[in-house]
Design a protein around this motif. Sequence first.
Motif, PDB file in Angstrom:
ATOM      1  N   MET A 211       0.837  -1.196   0.000  1.00 24.22           N
ATOM      2  CA  MET A 211       0.000   0.000   0.000  1.00 24.22           C
ATOM      3  C   MET A 211       0.875   1.251   0.000  1.00 24.22           C
ATOM      4  SD  MET A 211      -2.949   1.166   2.723  1.00 24.22           S
ATOM      5  CE  MET A 211      -1.780   1.218   4.081  1.00 24.22           C
ATOM      6  N   ALA A 212       0.566   2.196  -0.890  1.00 28.00           N
ATOM      7  CA  ALA A 212       1.291   3.454  -0.929  1.00 28.00           C
ATOM      8  C   ALA A 212       0.990   4.253   0.324  1.00 28.00           C
ATOM      9  CB  ALA A 212       0.887   4.248  -2.172  1.00 28.00           C
ATOM     10  N   ALA A 213       1.951   5.066   0.763  1.00 26.67           N
ATOM     11  CA  ALA A 213       1.723   5.915   1.925  1.00 26.67           C
ATOM     12  C   ALA A 213       0.740   7.030   1.595  1.00 26.67           C
ATOM     13  CB  ALA A 213       3.050   6.497   2.406  1.00 26.67           C
ATOM     14  N   ILE A 214       0.873   7.594   0.393  1.00 29.31           N
ATOM     15  CA  ILE A 214      -0.036   8.664  -0.059  1.00 29.31           C
ATOM     16  C   ILE A 214      -0.457   8.347  -1.489  1.00 29.31           C
ATOM     17  CG2 ILE A 214      -0.253  11.120  -0.612  1.00 29.31           C
ATOM     18  CD1 ILE A 214       1.879  11.682   1.502  1.00 29.31           C
ATOM     19  N   GLU A 215      -1.750   8.455  -1.763  1.00 27.74           N
ATOM     20  CA  GLU A 215      -2.285   8.297  -3.114  1.00 27.74           C
ATOM     21  C   GLU A 215      -3.137   9.511  -3.443  1.00 27.74           C
ATOM     22  OE1 GLU A 215      -3.600   3.939  -3.938  1.00 27.74           O
ATOM     23  OE2 GLU A 215      -3.899   4.287  -1.786  1.00 27.74           O
ATOM     24  N   VAL A 216      -2.837  10.145  -4.559  1.00 31.01           N
ATOM     25  CA  VAL A 216      -3.611  11.286  -5.034  1.00 31.01           C
ATOM     26  C   VAL A 216      -4.095  10.959  -6.447  1.00 31.01           C
ATOM     27  CG1 VAL A 216      -3.582  13.755  -5.563  1.00 31.01           C
ATOM     28  CG2 VAL A 216      -2.235  12.877  -3.643  1.00 31.01           C
ATOM     29  N   ARG A 217      -5.398  11.010  -6.647  1.00 23.84           N
ATOM     30  CA  ARG A 217      -5.977  10.643  -7.937  1.00 23.84           C
ATOM     31  C   ARG A 217      -6.894  11.752  -8.441  1.00 23.84           C
ATOM     32  NH1 ARG A 217      -2.609   7.643  -8.091  1.00 23.84           N
ATOM     33  NH2 ARG A 217      -2.515   5.379  -7.920  1.00 23.84           N
ATOM     34  N   ASN A 218      -6.485  12.389  -9.549  1.00 25.66           N
ATOM     35  CA  ASN A 218      -7.327  13.376 -10.239  1.00 25.66           C
ATOM     36  C   ASN A 218      -7.829  14.475  -9.303  1.00 25.66           C
ATOM     37  OD1 ASN A 218      -8.417  10.368 -11.470  1.00 25.66           O
ATOM     38  ND2 ASN A 218      -7.334  11.769 -12.827  1.00 25.66           N
ATOM     39  N   LEU A 219      -6.958  14.952  -8.423  1.00 25.75           N
ATOM     40  CA  LEU A 219      -7.322  15.970  -7.445  1.00 25.75           C
ATOM     41  C   LEU A 219      -7.586  17.309  -8.124  1.00 25.75           C
ATOM     42  CD1 LEU A 219      -7.508  16.867  -4.422  1.00 25.75           C
ATOM     43  CD2 LEU A 219      -5.058  17.414  -4.590  1.00 25.75           C
ATOM     44  N   THR A 220      -8.704  17.939  -7.757  1.00 28.04           N
ATOM     45  CA  THR A 220      -9.014  19.281  -8.239  1.00 28.04           C
ATOM     46  C   THR A 220      -9.483  20.144  -7.066  1.00 28.04           C
ATOM     47  OG1 THR A 220     -11.325  18.744  -8.761  1.00 28.04           O
ATOM     48  CG2 THR A 220      -9.707  18.454 -10.521  1.00 28.04           C
ATOM     49  N   LYS A 221      -9.138  21.422  -7.134  1.00 32.23           N
ATOM     50  CA  LYS A 221      -9.578  22.383  -6.128  1.00 32.23           C
ATOM     51  C   LYS A 221      -9.669  23.754  -6.763  1.00 32.23           C
ATOM     52  CE  LYS A 221     -10.666  23.979  -2.077  1.00 32.23           C
ATOM     53  NZ  LYS A 221     -11.966  23.600  -1.447  1.00 32.23           N
ATOM     54  N   THR A 222     -10.838  24.385  -6.616  1.00 27.96           N
ATOM     55  CA  THR A 222     -11.046  25.713  -7.181  1.00 27.96           C
ATOM     56  C   THR A 222     -11.453  26.690  -6.095  1.00 27.96           C
ATOM     57  OG1 THR A 222     -13.362  25.205  -7.686  1.00 27.96           O
ATOM     58  CG2 THR A 222     -11.743  24.777  -9.427  1.00 27.96           C
ATOM     59  N   TYR A 223     -11.140  27.952  -6.344  1.00 28.21           N
ATOM     60  CA  TYR A 223     -11.565  29.052  -5.479  1.00 28.21           C
ATOM     61  C   TYR A 223     -12.267  30.069  -6.379  1.00 28.21           C
ATOM     62  CZ  TYR A 223      -8.087  26.951  -2.390  1.00 28.21           C
ATOM     63  OH  TYR A 223      -7.357  26.062  -1.628  1.00 28.21           O
ATOM     64  N   GLY A 224     -13.577  30.027  -6.383  1.00 21.96           N
ATOM     65  CA  GLY A 224     -14.318  30.889  -7.293  1.00 21.96           C
ATOM     66  C   GLY A 224     -14.021  30.506  -8.734  1.00 21.96           C
ATOM     67  N   ASP A 225     -13.539  31.468  -9.510  1.00 18.81           N
ATOM     68  CA  ASP A 225     -13.218  31.212 -10.917  1.00 18.81           C
ATOM     69  C   ASP A 225     -11.777  30.739 -11.106  1.00 18.81           C
ATOM     70  OD1 ASP A 225     -15.764  32.031 -11.679  1.00 18.81           O
ATOM     71  OD2 ASP A 225     -15.151  34.129 -11.912  1.00 18.81           O
ATOM     72  N   THR A 226     -11.035  30.638 -10.014  1.00 19.72           N
ATOM     73  CA  THR A 226      -9.620  30.257 -10.098  1.00 19.72           C
ATOM     74  C   THR A 226      -9.450  28.780  -9.788  1.00 19.72           C
ATOM     75  OG1 THR A 226      -8.922  32.472  -9.412  1.00 19.72           O
ATOM     76  CG2 THR A 226      -7.307  30.684  -9.213  1.00 19.72           C
ATOM     77  N   THR A 227      -8.801  28.060 -10.691  1.00 24.74           N
ATOM     78  CA  THR A 227      -8.485  26.649 -10.464  1.00 24.74           C
ATOM     79  C   THR A 227      -7.077  26.557  -9.899  1.00 24.74           C
ATOM     80  OG1 THR A 227      -9.903  25.927 -12.277  1.00 24.74           O
ATOM     81  CG2 THR A 227      -8.220  24.380 -11.528  1.00 24.74           C
TER      82      THR A 227
ATOM     83  N   VAL B 254       3.031   8.206  -3.360  1.00 25.53           N
ATOM     84  CA  VAL B 254       4.245   8.260  -2.561  1.00 25.53           C
ATOM     85  C   VAL B 254       4.409   6.909  -1.873  1.00 25.53           C
ATOM     86  CG1 VAL B 254       5.473   9.412  -0.684  1.00 25.53           C
ATOM     87  CG2 VAL B 254       3.915  10.727  -2.157  1.00 25.53           C
ATOM     88  N   GLY B 255       5.516   6.227  -2.136  1.00 25.82           N
ATOM     89  CA  GLY B 255       5.747   4.925  -1.546  1.00 25.82           C
ATOM     90  C   GLY B 255       6.151   5.027  -0.084  1.00 25.82           C
ATOM     91  N   ALA B 256       5.845   3.995   0.684  1.00 25.15           N
ATOM     92  CA  ALA B 256       6.222   3.967   2.098  1.00 25.15           C
ATOM     93  C   ALA B 256       7.735   4.077   2.229  1.00 25.15           C
ATOM     94  CB  ALA B 256       5.723   2.687   2.748  1.00 25.15           C
ATOM     95  N   GLY B 257       8.201   4.964   3.094  1.00 24.47           N
ATOM     96  CA  GLY B 257       9.631   5.145   3.330  1.00 24.47           C
ATOM     97  C   GLY B 257      10.327   6.084   2.375  1.00 24.47           C
TER      98      GLY B 257
END
Length: 325
Positions: free
Chosen positions: A1-17, A26-29
């Motif tokens: 199991m990976a320590a951190i997995e990020v898949r297709n992350l999106t975050k917007t603030y109003g009209d700003t992406t 991120v692999g363990a260690g």
Amino acid sequence: MAAIEVRNLTKTYGDTTAVADVSFEVGAGEIFGILGPNGAGKTTTVECISGLRMPDGGEVRVLGLDPGRDREEVRQLLGVQLQESQLPAKIQVREALELYASFYREPADVGRLLTQWDLTAKAGARFGKLSGGQKQRLAVALAMVGNPRVVVLDELTTGLDPHARRVAWEMVEQVRAAGVTVLLVTHFMEEAERLCDRVAIIDAGRVVAVDTPAGLAARGPAAGQRMRFRPSVPVEDALLLALPEVRGVERHGAYLEVTGTSEVIGAVTAYLARRQIIAAELRVEQSSLDDAFIALTTHTAAAATADAAAAAAAAAAANDTAEES
């Protein structure tokens, strides 16, 4: 199991992406670095990983847990040092560590942390009186107070002098030696090359490359070697460019800068020796992560500028058409 997995992350603030379709593991260690220009979306990404912000799309997992849904469990497993985090100026070092320790079920011993991070002599000092390096050591100690399995360090060495920065690098290596996975956000190329097993370059809210520092350097426009010297007598560019190992020649006053394959140094020095030409003040450089970073982020920035210009032109054309109608 990976320590951190990020898949297709999106975050917007109003009209700003701020973050657009970011994915990496991120692999363990590992010490995994995130590089990017100011405003690229690095801090927003790690804040989503830390559970401090809720993403608008995609998935984030820390040791298999959702930082939003499983916030309390993630908080027990994840230590965080954020770029803009500050403590009250009057709080003492030991007080800060004891306060943070109270947030965790199985905290580290405060006395051991003070010793480990060379803060024993400053245990009674107020935060506002600490030097930049001492504040950074305290920040790492606070990130480690919960005995985390994963730690996020955001711009740990910003504002530090070269000596304090190298001390901070040693601290990061100590954290990994303790079996902790490190997610390191930085904009110092030397720092990433020294510490990171792999690096993700983020620009304009997108991941443009993920590789080892050496692997990324090899993708740069100057991949291979570069030599700079002052020839004892003039040398024609065309003669050097005729060598198969040479890719380019640039002149900087009395100096020549020659780039080429990994064999370019031997080829050029042999050529000069045959003609009894001395390469004075010779300096040799390998292709660097800095070269790759500039190439990758400049390309993305240029593409974004072109897209914006095309959109503006389209909007202007539409307005002209509307006015004619």
